[in-house]
Design an enzyme around this catalytic site. Structure first.
Site, PDB file in Angstrom:
ATOM      1  N   LYS A  57       0.879  -1.176   0.000  1.00 39.02           N
ATOM      2  CA  LYS A  57       0.000   0.000   0.000  1.00 39.02           C
ATOM      3  C   LYS A  57       0.911   1.219   0.000  1.00 39.02           C
ATOM      4  O   LYS A  57       0.802   2.106   0.856  1.00 39.02           O
ATOM      5  CB  LYS A  57      -0.926  -0.072   1.229  1.00 39.02           C
ATOM      6  CG  LYS A  57      -2.051   0.933   1.220  1.00 39.02           C
ATOM      7  CD  LYS A  57      -3.078   0.756   0.109  1.00 39.02           C
ATOM      8  CE  LYS A  57      -3.996   1.963   0.055  1.00 39.02           C
ATOM      9  NZ  LYS A  57      -4.919   1.949  -1.091  1.00 39.02           N
ATOM     10  N   ASP A  78      -7.675 -14.759   2.690  1.00 39.19           N
ATOM     11  CA  ASP A  78      -9.097 -15.049   2.926  1.00 39.19           C
ATOM     12  C   ASP A  78      -9.915 -14.801   1.656  1.00 39.19           C
ATOM     13  O   ASP A  78     -10.847 -15.549   1.352  1.00 39.19           O
ATOM     14  CB  ASP A  78      -9.658 -14.201   4.079  1.00 39.19           C
ATOM     15  CG  ASP A  78      -9.560 -14.922   5.425  1.00 39.19           C
ATOM     16  OD1 ASP A  78      -8.650 -15.769   5.575  1.00 39.19           O
ATOM     17  OD2 ASP A  78     -10.376 -14.634   6.320  1.00 39.19           O
ATOM     18  N   ASP A 138      -2.819 -11.855   5.149  1.00 38.95           N
ATOM     19  CA  ASP A 138      -3.915 -12.433   5.921  1.00 38.95           C
ATOM     20  C   ASP A 138      -5.239 -12.151   5.208  1.00 38.95           C
ATOM     21  O   ASP A 138      -6.056 -13.050   4.988  1.00 38.95           O
ATOM     22  CB  ASP A 138      -3.915 -11.818   7.325  1.00 38.95           C
ATOM     23  CG  ASP A 138      -5.025 -12.365   8.194  1.00 38.95           C
ATOM     24  OD1 ASP A 138      -5.225 -13.592   8.197  1.00 38.95           O
ATOM     25  OD2 ASP A 138      -5.701 -11.554   8.869  1.00 38.95           O
TER      26      ASP A 138
HETATM   27  C1  IPM Z   1      -4.690 -16.794  10.078  1.00 44.99           C
HETATM   28  C2  IPM Z   1      -5.455 -16.252  11.256  1.00 44.99           C
HETATM   29  C3  IPM Z   1      -4.477 -15.670  12.266  1.00 44.99           C
HETATM   30  C4  IPM Z   1      -3.691 -14.583  11.563  1.00 44.99           C
HETATM   31  C5  IPM Z   1      -5.134 -15.136  13.552  1.00 44.99           C
HETATM   32  C6  IPM Z   1      -5.880 -16.234  14.270  1.00 44.99           C
HETATM   33  C7  IPM Z   1      -4.155 -14.478  14.479  1.00 44.99           C
HETATM   34  O1  IPM Z   1      -6.379 -15.319  10.826  1.00 44.99           O
HETATM   35  O2  IPM Z   1      -3.879 -17.724  10.272  1.00 44.99           O
HETATM   36  O3  IPM Z   1      -4.894 -16.338   8.965  1.00 44.99           O
HETATM   37  O4  IPM Z   1      -4.162 -13.447  11.451  1.00 44.99           O
HETATM   38  O5  IPM Z   1      -2.584 -14.866  11.123  1.00 44.99           O
HETATM   39 MN    MN Z   2      -6.499 -15.116   8.669  1.00 41.90          MN
END
Ligand code: IPM
Ligand code: MN
Length: 354
Positions: A188, A249, A245
């Site tokens: 970013k 997702d 992270d």
């Molecule tokens: C992941 C999870 C973890 C992260 C959390 C639980 C701290 O979201 O493994 O992606 O943010 O790394």
């Molecule tokens: Mn995560």
């Protein structure tokens, strides 16, 4: 012999991890892999009973190289709202073992699993390299005047030349070694100029050493948009801890959800590795035979790959792909089976093919 420490952990962890262990044991027995799976009791129950998260002696045994890997289910429990044990165990393992690569494949098991219209296994096939030891995850920062209307909370974004170099290099080397042509670095740097300048400089400097690769940069917001709009643009994505992270997702969503997302936390120099499904402990699903064991199976495939057993990793992936093709899945993936029934199918398939 390869010893593997197995922490089932909390919530759905103790439902999915034993299924992964079954698969590994079948493969180990049939193919003579010599895997020794050693259960470790850590998690919320253990912490509540003993006050212990992950004991120092265990970290030391791992650092001495007494285990080939750690397999972790999930940590997180509503009885422990400050996440202390989860931080000690998960983030503790990542940082103390210096597992700076968080490798998260985004692959479709079956065309029907993606929510993206018209996309198939050909279009959804990439790997996210998430920096795993610094960025916004070090805990550096603090609160000023906590609990008052004037409170200020600071979270420092730590980006070191060493840390950025090694994750960029890991992603570039991976692309080179696996015949993946396109590598996209995401930051970013239009808003976070200090960290951005470092990432940009090292990306430019290191990238020159890989003339065969197509290098590209996207701001992380644009990356997330493009991952959803046209994932076929990407082979390898490399980014910082928090952006990785979030982007992973998004990656999980386009590949069928958290129920099928696998990850490996690696240090390529020491050879240490922690393997975990990306999903959390999902306390609301626990004890209902609803958790999807596929993420754990695919995580076990990454573990097999890491141990130098790529053929067995492929067998396990093929068994899970067959389950997906035949719709023998849990409800999160549109199936009607429970955790155990999906796992029975995969393990039987392995027993047949291994
Ligand atoms: C992941 C999870 C973890 C992260 C959390 C639980 C701290 O979201 O493994 O992606 O943010 O790394
Ligand atoms: Mn995560």
């Amino acid at each position: 012999m390869a010893r593997i420490a197995v922490i089932a952990g909390d919530g759905v962890g103790p439902e999915v991890i034993p299924q992964g262990v079954r698969a590994l044991e079948v493969l180990s027995a049939r193919r003579g892999l010599g895997l020794v799976l050693e259960p470790w009791p850590y998690g919320a129950d253990h912490f509540l009973a003993t006050g212990e998260t992950l004991p120092e002696a265990r970290f030391e045994a791992l650092l001495r190289g007494e285990y080939a890997a750690v397999l972790l289910g999930a940590v997180g429990d509503p009885r422990l709202p400050d996440h202390r044990h989860a931080r000690d165990i998960l983030l503790g393992l990542r940082t103390r073992l210096d597992l700076y690569v968080n490798l998260r494949p985004v692959r479709l098991l079956d065309d029907r699993l993606t929510p993206l219209k018209g996309k198939t296994r050909r279009e959804v096939d990439l790997v996210v390299f998430r920096e795993n030891t610094e960025g916004l995850y070090t805990g550096a920062g603090g609160r000023v005047r906590p609990g008052t209307p004037e409170e200020v909370a600071l979270e420092q974004d730590v980006n070191t030349a060493r840390g950025v170099t090694r994750i960029l290099r890991a992603a570039l080397d991976f692309a080179h070694a696996h015949g993946k042509r396109r590598v996209c670095m995401s930051d970013k740097s239009n808003a976070m100029t200090h960290a951005g300048a470092l990432w940009q400089r090292l990306w430019r400097e290191l990238g020159e050493g890989y003339p065969e690769l197509e290098r590209r940069h996207l701001y992380v917001d644009a990356l997330c948009l493009e991952l959803v709009r046209a994932p076929e643009q990407f082979d390898v994505v490399v980014t910082s801890n928090l952006f990785g992270d979030v982007a992973s997702d998004v990656g999980a969503a386009i590949a069928g959800g958290m129920g099928v997302a696998a990850s490996a936390n690696l240090n390529p120099e020491s050879g240490l590795g922690l393997f975990e499904p990306v999903h959390g402990s999902a306390p609301g699903l626990a004890g209902k035979d609803l958790a999807n064991p596929c993420a754990t199976f695919l995580t076990c495939a990454l573990l097999l790959e890491h141990l130098g057993h790529p053929a067995e990793a492929r067998l396990l992936e093929a068994a899970v792909e067959r389950a997906a093709r035949e719709g023998r899945l849990t409800p999160d993936c549109g199936g009607a089976l429970g955790t155990r029934a999906v796992a029975d199918f995969v393990v039987e398939e392995l027993a047949r093919t291994a």
